[in-house]
Design a protein around this motif. Structure first.
Motif, PDB file in Angstrom:
ATOM      1  N   CYS B  18       0.848  -1.203   0.000  1.00 55.67           N
ATOM      2  CA  CYS B  18       0.000   0.000   0.000  1.00 55.67           C
ATOM      3  C   CYS B  18       0.873   1.239   0.000  1.00 55.67           C
ATOM      4  O   CYS B  18       1.740   1.398   0.865  1.00 55.67           O
ATOM      5  N   ILE B  19       0.649   2.086  -0.969  1.00 52.72           N
ATOM      6  CA  ILE B  19       1.454   3.312  -1.025  1.00 52.72           C
ATOM      7  C   ILE B  19       0.525   4.518  -1.066  1.00 52.72           C
ATOM      8  O   ILE B  19      -0.642   4.425  -1.443  1.00 52.72           O
ATOM      9  N   ASN B  47       4.959   8.811  -0.524  1.00 50.57           N
ATOM     10  CA  ASN B  47       5.327   8.856   0.888  1.00 50.57           C
ATOM     11  C   ASN B  47       6.679   8.160   1.088  1.00 50.57           C
ATOM     12  O   ASN B  47       6.816   6.984   0.753  1.00 50.57           O
ATOM     13  N   ASP B  50       6.968   4.664   2.241  1.00 49.18           N
ATOM     14  CA  ASP B  50       6.396   3.613   1.411  1.00 49.18           C
ATOM     15  C   ASP B  50       7.413   3.006   0.452  1.00 49.18           C
ATOM     16  O   ASP B  50       7.238   1.886  -0.018  1.00 49.18           O
ATOM     17  N   MET B  73      -5.056   4.512  -2.740  1.00 50.34           N
ATOM     18  CA  MET B  73      -6.320   5.224  -2.840  1.00 50.34           C
ATOM     19  C   MET B  73      -5.971   6.698  -2.917  1.00 50.34           C
ATOM     20  O   MET B  73      -5.235   7.196  -2.068  1.00 50.34           O
ATOM     21  N   GLY B 129       3.833   1.170   4.672  1.00 47.67           N
ATOM     22  CA  GLY B 129       4.917   1.958   5.251  1.00 47.67           C
ATOM     23  C   GLY B 129       4.635   2.196   6.726  1.00 47.67           C
ATOM     24  O   GLY B 129       3.526   1.960   7.209  1.00 47.67           O
ATOM     25  N   ALA B 132       2.399   7.725   7.054  1.00 48.57           N
ATOM     26  CA  ALA B 132       2.427   8.662   5.937  1.00 48.57           C
ATOM     27  C   ALA B 132       2.837  10.025   6.482  1.00 48.57           C
ATOM     28  O   ALA B 132       2.416  10.401   7.571  1.00 48.57           O
ATOM     29  N   THR B 137      -0.202   9.330  10.952  1.00 45.51           N
ATOM     30  CA  THR B 137      -0.964   8.628  11.987  1.00 45.51           C
ATOM     31  C   THR B 137      -0.427   7.230  12.280  1.00 45.51           C
ATOM     32  O   THR B 137      -0.549   6.757  13.395  1.00 45.51           O
ATOM     33  N   ALA B 138       0.112   6.561  11.267  1.00 46.06           N
ATOM     34  CA  ALA B 138       0.540   5.160  11.424  1.00 46.06           C
ATOM     35  C   ALA B 138      -0.628   4.245  11.773  1.00 46.06           C
ATOM     36  O   ALA B 138      -0.446   3.195  12.358  1.00 46.06           O
ATOM     37  N   GLN B 139      -1.843   4.654  11.467  1.00 45.63           N
ATOM     38  CA  GLN B 139      -3.017   3.878  11.865  1.00 45.63           C
ATOM     39  C   GLN B 139      -3.575   2.985  10.762  1.00 45.63           C
ATOM     40  O   GLN B 139      -4.341   2.064  11.028  1.00 45.63           O
ATOM     41  N   VAL B 140      -3.216   3.293   9.518  1.00 47.27           N
ATOM     42  CA  VAL B 140      -3.835   2.553   8.419  1.00 47.27           C
ATOM     43  C   VAL B 140      -3.409   1.081   8.412  1.00 47.27           C
ATOM     44  O   VAL B 140      -4.245   0.199   8.215  1.00 47.27           O
TER      45      VAL B 140
HETATM   46  N1  LIG Z   1      -4.685   6.366   0.661  1.00 48.92           N
HETATM   47  C1  LIG Z   1      -3.850   5.335   0.852  1.00 48.92           C
HETATM   48  N2  LIG Z   1      -3.655   4.440  -0.143  1.00 48.92           N
HETATM   49  C2  LIG Z   1      -2.806   3.397   0.037  1.00 48.92           C
HETATM   50  N3  LIG Z   1      -2.109   3.176   1.148  1.00 48.92           N
HETATM   51  C3  LIG Z   1      -2.256   4.033   2.162  1.00 48.92           C
HETATM   52  C4  LIG Z   1      -3.133   5.159   2.076  1.00 48.92           C
HETATM   53  N4  LIG Z   1      -3.065   5.832   3.235  1.00 48.92           N
HETATM   54  C5  LIG Z   1      -2.181   5.159   4.012  1.00 48.92           C
HETATM   55  N5  LIG Z   1      -1.689   4.075   3.374  1.00 48.92           N
HETATM   56  C6  LIG Z   1      -0.698   3.093   3.878  1.00 48.92           C
HETATM   57  O1  LIG Z   1      -0.690   3.118   5.294  1.00 48.92           O
HETATM   58  C7  LIG Z   1       0.565   3.554   5.799  1.00 48.92           C
HETATM   59  C8  LIG Z   1       0.367   4.411   7.023  1.00 48.92           C
HETATM   60  O2  LIG Z   1      -0.339   5.578   6.702  1.00 48.92           O
HETATM   61  P1  LIG Z   1      -0.973   6.542   7.804  1.00 48.92           P
HETATM   62  O3  LIG Z   1      -1.769   5.650   8.713  1.00 48.92           O
HETATM   63  O4  LIG Z   1      -1.808   7.509   7.037  1.00 48.92           O
HETATM   64  O5  LIG Z   1       0.172   7.182   8.534  1.00 48.92           O
HETATM   65  C9  LIG Z   1       1.247   4.236   4.625  1.00 48.92           C
HETATM   66  O6  LIG Z   1       2.645   4.177   4.738  1.00 48.92           O
HETATM   67  C10 LIG Z   1       0.713   3.424   3.447  1.00 48.92           C
HETATM   68  O7  LIG Z   1       1.422   2.218   3.315  1.00 48.92           O
END
Ligand SMILES: Nc1ncnc2c1ncn2[C@@H]1O[C@H](COP(=O)(O)O)[C@@H](O)[C@H]1O
Ligand SMILES: Cc1cc2nc3c(=O)[nH]c(=O)nc-3n(C[C@H](O)[C@H](O)[C@H](O)COP(=O)(O)OP(=O)(O)OC[C@H]3O[C@@H](n4cnc5c(N)ncnc54)[C@H](O)[C@@H]3O)c2cc1C
Lengths: 396, 275
Positions: B18-19, B47, B50, B73, B129, B132, B137-140
């Protein structure tokens, strides 16, 4: 959905076009227009001097019985039975929220043999401690701890749940938020209860370049992870009374599909950079790894931690766990002392939340000086030893 | 060699990475004269975290066989980010793009990604990753694991597929590191120590240009517009503002001795603990 332009307020200055990371805004007849590329990131909202841009409101489904959720919870983190200081900081923040809402402040402890920890949490302000103990809950395991916390939340229904934005908290709390179907705000630096009784959660975004205030209006609990070292730790009061309530998690919750085979503790001799009051950072210009010693000496003298820029880590002088910045850690100590750091934005985003920033650099035009409280233009090989001498002189 | 290893897992691995496309922090700085934030010509980049996720996915494939699909996305322009990963040797790419996706918080993002992953057929490993750099957040990653109901680990710096088909990971903690093991399918987030990203190869670059990238919207994922994007988000951003800039800068002059003395006095006056 996209950002909303109030056309009568828009003067067509074009500031928003400049900041839009997805080129979603253009000027049509001197009025900004937003297209479908908009990701609702909000950067344009902040930059508009005319308050002509807003974000649409959400209309998510409501948690069924919003009113039945009561109380503020702090999920306590512990390591080998010792409660992490961030949990005490959170009790300080949680106390204020609970008092405003006139509700109970509770702490949650998950693991085994944690009676001592429970007492400490009460001394730091918890009215109640939910204690979930089982030998299988040691060592920490993301999945089982998330399951147990989920079970507890579903049964007891707190309205607010806080946890430390540590590696541990940021790893297992998101799973709980999804399991209980609510929102989670990451890495908050400010918390308050609004007149509407909601939790106003403020946090840095875009590497600290903007702040955002976030609500979770229609779901419960309102969940947030909170950055360590930001909230003030309350005074410990050994006479405080509280209730320790044991909670027996179901066998299903205790089971984890992830086996923790080995837990290795390293780096005990130096303070961890995310928890130190003082961080002293050195850079590659220290030519040789041995020269890095002067940075370490200063850090040790100040009871602080050693930070590193990426180039220092790339050279192998310091382990990655010391790297501050975009691809490293975010720190917000009381004092950040940057020795020779150039001030590349990728580094700055990891430390600009520090209370006082001091930089030493021999180049007066180094960008680091844009973000400091105190700037010292000097050769660090002269300045740092001089500072060490002065501190030692004063102490003797 | 690859074939040897492949018998390890006893099947061809499908890894989804996921990027996310994010605004580049490089172009944001504080104007020391006016004390305001200057964000000029903000560009979108992949990111940075990623790239390590992509590298981890490619290494996993190269070692154990199978294929890698990059998933994102984002707005239509996020296709560019996917092409950049194809140029490194990623096999397939899928873009999730729909007006209704805008404004998604981590709940809605991880739900949307989860539905897409389910649609991609059997996927043994999902790699994200660490976080982002926009939302930070590191929550995805963990959210995705919850939506997919799969075991997961975060901050991995080493991944290994064992003979029995289980995944072993070394993960960084605040205190040191941990070794964890889980069955596939699983979700992991990775850190920089997983290994430096490779350079794009000429052959892959050519392919990347021509490769067809399917675009899926809410309807294709059987998601109702109310479940995605801003509508499907439980958190709501009510205010975005600039942090108070540090504008009380004081330069400390003199020779090194004088500077050290002055600084020490100032820090003591500011009651820095331990000074
Ligand atoms: N819109 C997105 N599409 C694909 N991967 C995502 C998306 N948002 C977050 N991720 C993945 O989730 C990780 C953590 O993102 P976040 O939770 O937004 O800090 C990222 O490093 C990506 O691997
Ligand atoms: C995607 C991405 C992510 C990144 N993530 C990070 C990250 O997480 N953390 C990070 O730190 N970096 C990160 N970087 C790298 C970052 O951009 C910088 O390259 C890095 O911070 C190195 O800067 P430096 O200050 O160590 O070294 P340099 O840029 O080499 O600067 C050396 C400085 O030392 C000064 N100096 C030299 N000798 C002396 C002396 N004797 N006395 C006083 N001053 C002296 C010089 O004037 C100069 O300003 C990232 C980069 C990218 C592209």
């Amino acid at each position: 959905m996209k950002a909303i332009i109030e056309e009568e307020k828009c003067v067509g200055c074009g500031e928003c076009l400049e900041v839009c990371p997805v080129d979603a805004i253009e000027l049509v007849d001197e009025v900004a227009q937003v297209d479908d590329n908009c990701t609702l990131c909000g950067l344009c909202v902040d930059v508009c001097d005319y308050e002509a841009i807003g974000l649409p409101e959400v209309q998510t489904a409501e948690t069924d019985d919003l009113e039945s959720y009561r109380g503020v919870w702090v999920v306590a983190e512990h390591h080998d039975g010792a409660v992490h200081s961030v949990s005490f900081e959170l009790l300080g923040a949680g106390r204020k929220l609970a008092d405003k809402l006139k509700v109970e402040l509770a702490a949650v402890l998950i693991g085994d043999q944690l009676q001592e920890g429970a007492k400490k949490l009460i001394g730091y302000g918890a009215d109640r401690v939910y204690l979930a103990e089982h030998p299988a809950l040691v060592p920490f395991n993301d999945e089982s701890h998330a399951n147990v916390l989920t079970e507890l939340v579903k049964e007891k229904k707190p309205e607010i749940l806080l946890a430390g934005a540590t590696a541990m908290g940021r790893s297992f709390i998101p799973r709980v938020a999804v399991a209980v179907e609510t929102g989670l705000t990451a890495d908050c630096t400010g918390l308050d209860i609004g007149d509407d009784g909601l939790l106003y959660q403020t946090r840095p975004a875009f590497g600290g370049n903007v702040m955002a205030t976030i609500l979770c209006p229609r779901r419960r609990p309102q969940m947030a992870t909170v950055r360590p070292m930001v909230m003030r730790k309350p005074e410990f009061d050994s006479r405080r009374q509280g209730v320790v309530e044991t909670f027996t998690p179901s066998q299903k919750s205790i089971n984890s599909r992830v086996k923790v085979l080995e837990t290795v503790t390293q780096d005990q001799e130096t303070v961890r950079i995310t928890e130190a009051d003082i961080v002293v950072t050195g850079v590659r210009c220290l030519q040789k790894a041995e020269n890095f010693k002067i940075i370490e000496e200063l850090a040790l003298l100040l009871d602080g931690a050693v930070g590193a820029t990426r180039s220092v880590v790339d050279e192998g002088w310091m382990p990655y766990s010391h790297q501050v910045g975009q691809t490293g850690k975010t720190v917000s100590p009381k004092l950040y002392l940057a020795c020779g750091v150039s001030g590349a934005i990728q580094h700055v985003v990891g430390m600009q939340g520090s209370e006082i920033i001091v930089a030493v650099n021999k180049d007066p035009s180094a960008p680091i000086f844009d973000v400091v409280n105190y700037g010292v233009v000097a050769d660090l090989f002269e300045f740092v030893p001089a500072l060490v001498r002065k501190i030692k002189e004063q102490r003797s | 060699m690859i074939n040897d290893k492949m018998t390890n897992g006893a099947k061809r691995m499908h890894v989804v990475v996921c990027i996310k496309q994010v605004p580049d922090a490089k172009n944001v700085r504080i104007d020391p004269e006016t004390c305001t934030l200057v964000r000029q010509g903000v560009e979108s980049i992949v990111n940075p975290h990623d790239w390590y996720a992509v590298e981890a996915a490619l290494r996993f494939r190269d070692e154990y066989g199978g294929k890698v699909t990059a998933l994102t996305m984002g707005p239509p322009q996020a296709e560019e980010a996917l092409r950049e990963t194809l140029a490194l040797g990623v096999d397939e790419a899928v873009l999730l793009s729909d007006r209704a996706f805008a404004g998604a918080d981590t709940w809605a993002t991880s739900l949307t990604l989860a539905r897409a992953i389910e649609k991609l057929g059997p996927v043994e490993l999902v790699i994200c990753g660490k976080q982002a750099i926009d939302g930070d957040t590191a929550q995805v990653g963990p959210g995705l694991a919850a939506h997919l109901d799969r075991p997961y680990t975060t901050y991995a710096r080493r991944l290994e597929l064992l003979n029995g088909g289980e995944l072993r990971a070394e993960r960084v903690t605040d205190f040191g590191y941990e070794i964890v093991q889980m069955e596939l399918p699983a979700v992991v987030t990775v850190v920089r120590e997983i290994g430096d990203p490779r350079m794009p190869g000429l052959k892959h670059k050519m392919k990347a240009k021509k490769k067809e990238i399917p675009v899926l919207g809410a309807a294709e994922l059987n998601l109702h517009p109310e479940e995605v994007g801003l509508q499907g988000s439980y958190t709501q951003v009510v205010k975005v503002f600039s942090p108070p800039p540090r504008c009380d800068r004081e330069m400390i002059n003199g020779d090194a001795e004088e500077q050290a003395e002055k600084l020490l006095r100032l820090l003591q006056e500011a009651k820095v603990p331990g000074l």
